[in-house]
Design a protein around this motif. Structure first.
Motif, PDB file in Angstrom:
ATOM      1  N   LEU A 296      64.581  87.819  20.567  1.00 52.32           N
ATOM      2  CA  LEU A 296      64.048  89.148  20.293  1.00 52.32           C
ATOM      3  C   LEU A 296      63.060  89.143  19.133  1.00 52.32           C
ATOM      4  O   LEU A 296      62.124  89.953  19.104  1.00 52.32           O
ATOM      5  CB  LEU A 296      65.199  90.122  20.014  1.00 52.32           C
ATOM      6  N   LYS A 299      59.917  88.210  20.774  1.00 56.39           N
ATOM      7  CA  LYS A 299      59.374  89.353  21.495  1.00 56.39           C
ATOM      8  C   LYS A 299      58.752  90.377  20.532  1.00 56.39           C
ATOM      9  O   LYS A 299      57.868  91.146  20.913  1.00 56.39           O
ATOM     10  CB  LYS A 299      60.470  90.023  22.331  1.00 56.39           C
ATOM     11  N   ALA A 300      59.254  90.389  19.290  1.00 58.39           N
ATOM     12  CA  ALA A 300      58.701  91.313  18.293  1.00 58.39           C
ATOM     13  C   ALA A 300      57.416  90.787  17.669  1.00 58.39           C
ATOM     14  O   ALA A 300      56.843  91.429  16.789  1.00 58.39           O
ATOM     15  CB  ALA A 300      59.738  91.576  17.201  1.00 58.39           C
ATOM     16  N   LEU A 419      66.649  94.425  28.972  1.00 53.19           N
ATOM     17  CA  LEU A 419      65.293  93.982  28.645  1.00 53.19           C
ATOM     18  C   LEU A 419      64.415  93.943  29.893  1.00 53.19           C
ATOM     19  O   LEU A 419      63.245  94.341  29.860  1.00 53.19           O
ATOM     20  CB  LEU A 419      65.329  92.608  27.980  1.00 53.19           C
ATOM     21  N   HIS A 422      63.064  97.189  30.743  1.00 52.28           N
ATOM     22  CA  HIS A 422      62.063  97.694  29.802  1.00 52.28           C
ATOM     23  C   HIS A 422      62.661  98.414  28.582  1.00 52.28           C
ATOM     24  O   HIS A 422      61.977  99.221  27.954  1.00 52.28           O
ATOM     25  CB  HIS A 422      61.044  98.599  30.507  1.00 52.28           C
ATOM     26  N   TRP A 423      63.923  98.114  28.254  1.00 43.56           N
ATOM     27  CA  TRP A 423      64.424  98.557  26.957  1.00 43.56           C
ATOM     28  C   TRP A 423      63.714  97.747  25.881  1.00 43.56           C
ATOM     29  O   TRP A 423      63.396  96.575  26.073  1.00 43.56           O
ATOM     30  CB  TRP A 423      65.935  98.317  26.852  1.00 43.56           C
ATOM     31  N   THR A 424      63.497  98.396  24.739  1.00 46.51           N
ATOM     32  CA  THR A 424      62.910  97.653  23.625  1.00 46.51           C
ATOM     33  C   THR A 424      64.016  96.956  22.832  1.00 46.51           C
ATOM     34  O   THR A 424      65.189  97.343  22.894  1.00 46.51           O
ATOM     35  CB  THR A 424      62.147  98.592  22.680  1.00 46.51           C
ATOM     36  N   ALA A 425      63.613  95.930  22.081  1.00 49.20           N
ATOM     37  CA  ALA A 425      64.584  95.220  21.253  1.00 49.20           C
ATOM     38  C   ALA A 425      65.207  96.168  20.229  1.00 49.20           C
ATOM     39  O   ALA A 425      66.408  96.095  19.944  1.00 49.20           O
ATOM     40  CB  ALA A 425      63.894  94.049  20.548  1.00 49.20           C
ATOM     41  N   ASN A 426      64.416  97.075  19.677  1.00 44.40           N
ATOM     42  CA  ASN A 426      64.935  98.008  18.681  1.00 44.40           C
ATOM     43  C   ASN A 426      66.002  98.915  19.276  1.00 44.40           C
ATOM     44  O   ASN A 426      67.028  99.218  18.632  1.00 44.40           O
ATOM     45  CB  ASN A 426      63.798  98.843  18.103  1.00 44.40           C
ATOM     46  N   GLU A 427      65.806  99.350  20.516  1.00 46.93           N
ATOM     47  CA  GLU A 427      66.806 100.197  21.175  1.00 46.93           C
ATOM     48  C   GLU A 427      68.115  99.447  21.373  1.00 46.93           C
ATOM     49  O   GLU A 427      69.208 100.034  21.256  1.00 46.93           O
ATOM     50  CB  GLU A 427      66.260 100.690  22.519  1.00 46.93           C
TER      51      GLU A 427
END
Length: 468
Positions: A296, A299-300, A419, A422-427
């Motif tokens: 993650l 990904k960020a 993921l 399409h969930w974000t890593a922050n979510e």
């Protein structure tokens, strides 16, 4: 409470399970000897190899994904494969330590883990690697729970929490070594060499344990296997205490299934269910963070090397988290300390990825999260070890960790699926924070967790007023 085995005190104001025989009372109330600390140190080393073996998959994830072209969901399954084995080992193998002994189970399980690691380095497909990770996990699951029990049983009452914490330190320490080695070995000889090195190291420690690891005194006196009196008296001499003239009364030798029934006796049922739920939620969050953080962070927008560094810092923080918790438990109530760790962990996870614009801030937060997460898990270990008696302690620890591993298995898979959706890593991190808040609420409902710390007074350990 079951008539087959005293399971320990469950009132909130008692300091710990009160040993029923003079030898165990003497060990509980006396200062720690060098021999006791050596046993704890050996348990720490064994746990370090477990940390290496479990976390090595997350550190090699990018290299394995590149070689085999895995999707996020497929990688999530591969990350969970070892955890499936760990859960099964904790739930179905570790409880046998209450029947056959702590020592033989630890040695046998370590051999299985070492062989699984070696064979993982020879895997030719994701399916083969997944199956071999499951085999490795079987051994690791049995070791982790039994090892914690062993260390706690060799500790005095005052240093019980510290002994459990020190043993738990081995896990992040091994993960740190695994991360550092992974960077060097993957660049030089490929990801398979990481598994091979881990396998050799695990088998070497297995040989060391077969020569140096003693049997648990609590097991000998609670279960009374063959030659228990002679073996217990040899241990008494090594610990500097008077020998027993006879073994304490033994009402029964319940098997593994009756040990599980004891956990659901009226006096323990509520605590058992709440502890299982807390383990499920905490380990789900722990393994989501430890398994996915390297990926993650990439990904960020950070580099793969920084991603691995973030994973390593989780483990670095974990060492201090367990040690600080052990120190706090000599002064503050167990439940209050663990609750504080859980809530702080939730806050840090909620803000983690919002700090990635600053590399220094992100890595510092990663270390703090590792400190708090490992403290949460160590605190749960100490809680189980304090509430349940020696006749069912491995069953209680194994079942609690086994249920927790179900959460650990599910979490990486769910994260990979989300993921892909399409969930974000922050979510994902915010969702984990919510899970921790719920776990903290459950912990406040556990009876028998508000254990008082103790201090030495006149050569004996006395309860002291706990600072709330």
């Amino acid at each position: 409470m079951s008539t087959t085995e005293p399971a320990g005190r469950t009132t909130s104001e008692d300091s710990a399970f009160e040993p029923p025989d003079p030898l165990r009372r003497a060990v509980a109330d006396s200062a720690m000897t060098r021999f006791q600390w050596l046993v704890v140190a050996l348990c720490l080393v064994i746990n370090a190899l477990d940390g290496f073996d479990v976390q090595v998959m997350s550190f090699t994830a990018n290299a394995v994904t590149t070689e085999w072209g895995l999707t996020s969901s497929e990688l999530g399954l591969l990350l969970s494969a070892g955890l499936i084995g760990v859960g099964a080992g904790s739930l179905f193998i570790a409880p046998w330590a209450d029947r056959v002994g702590r020592r033989p189970l630890i040695i046998g399980a370590a051999a299985v883990a070492g062989i699984g690691m070696l064979l993982s380095g020879l895997a030719e497909s994701p399916l083969q690697l997944g199956l071999l990770r499951g085999l490795t996990g079987l051994g690791i699951g049995a070791i982790i729970t039994t090892n914690i029990v062993m260390a706690g049983e060799y500790a005095s009452r005052r240093w019980h929490g510290m002994a459990v914490s020190l043993t738990s330190v081995g896990y992040p320490a091994g993960a740190i070594v695994g991360g550092i080695l992974s960077v060097e070995l993957i660049d030089g000889t490929g990801w398979r060499s990481v598994f091979l090195v881990g396998g050799v190291a695990t088998l070497a420690v297995t040989v060391l344990a077969s020569f140096r690891l003693p049997e648990s005194l609590d097991y000998l006196l609670a279960r009374q296997p063959r030659d228990a009196l002679a073996r217990a008296n040899r241990m008494a001499r090594r610990l500097g205490h008077a020998e027993l003239t006879q073994l304490p009364p033994l009402t029964a030798r319940p098997g593994v299934l009756s040990g599980f029934r004891t956990l659901f006796a009226p006096a323990l049922r509520r605590s058992t269910l709440l502890i299982w739920a807390a383990f499920f939620l905490i380990l789900a969050g722990f393994y989501f963070v430890s398994s996915w953080t390297p990926q993650l962070l990439v990904k960020a927008g950070l580099s793969p090397a920084v991603g691995i560094s973030g994973g390593v810092l989780l483990s670095v923080g974990g060492i201090f988290g367990a040690l600080i918790l052990g120190a706090l438990l000599t002064r503050f109530r167990l439940r209050n300390v663990v609750f504080g760790y859980i809530i702080l962990a939730a806050v840090m996870m909620a803000i983690f990825l919002s700090t990635t614009s600053s590399l220094t801030a992100a890595l510092c937060i990663a270390a703090i999260i590792g400190l708090l997460l490992n403290g949460c898990v160590t605190g749960l270990y100490a809680l189980v070890s304090a509430i349940y008696g020696p006749g069912v302690r491995s069953t209680a620890m194994g079942s609690s960790v086994g249920v927790g591993r179900i959460g650990a298995i599910i979490a990486p898979i769910v994260a990979g699926t989300l993921l892909d959706a399409h969930w974000t890593a922050n979510e994902l991190y915010i969702a984990s924070a919510v899970v921790f808040v719920v776990a903290g609420g459950l912990l406040l409902c556990v009876r028998g967790a508000n254990l008082r710390p103790v201090r030495m007074a006149g050569g004996r350990q006395q309860p002291v007023p706990a600072a709330d």
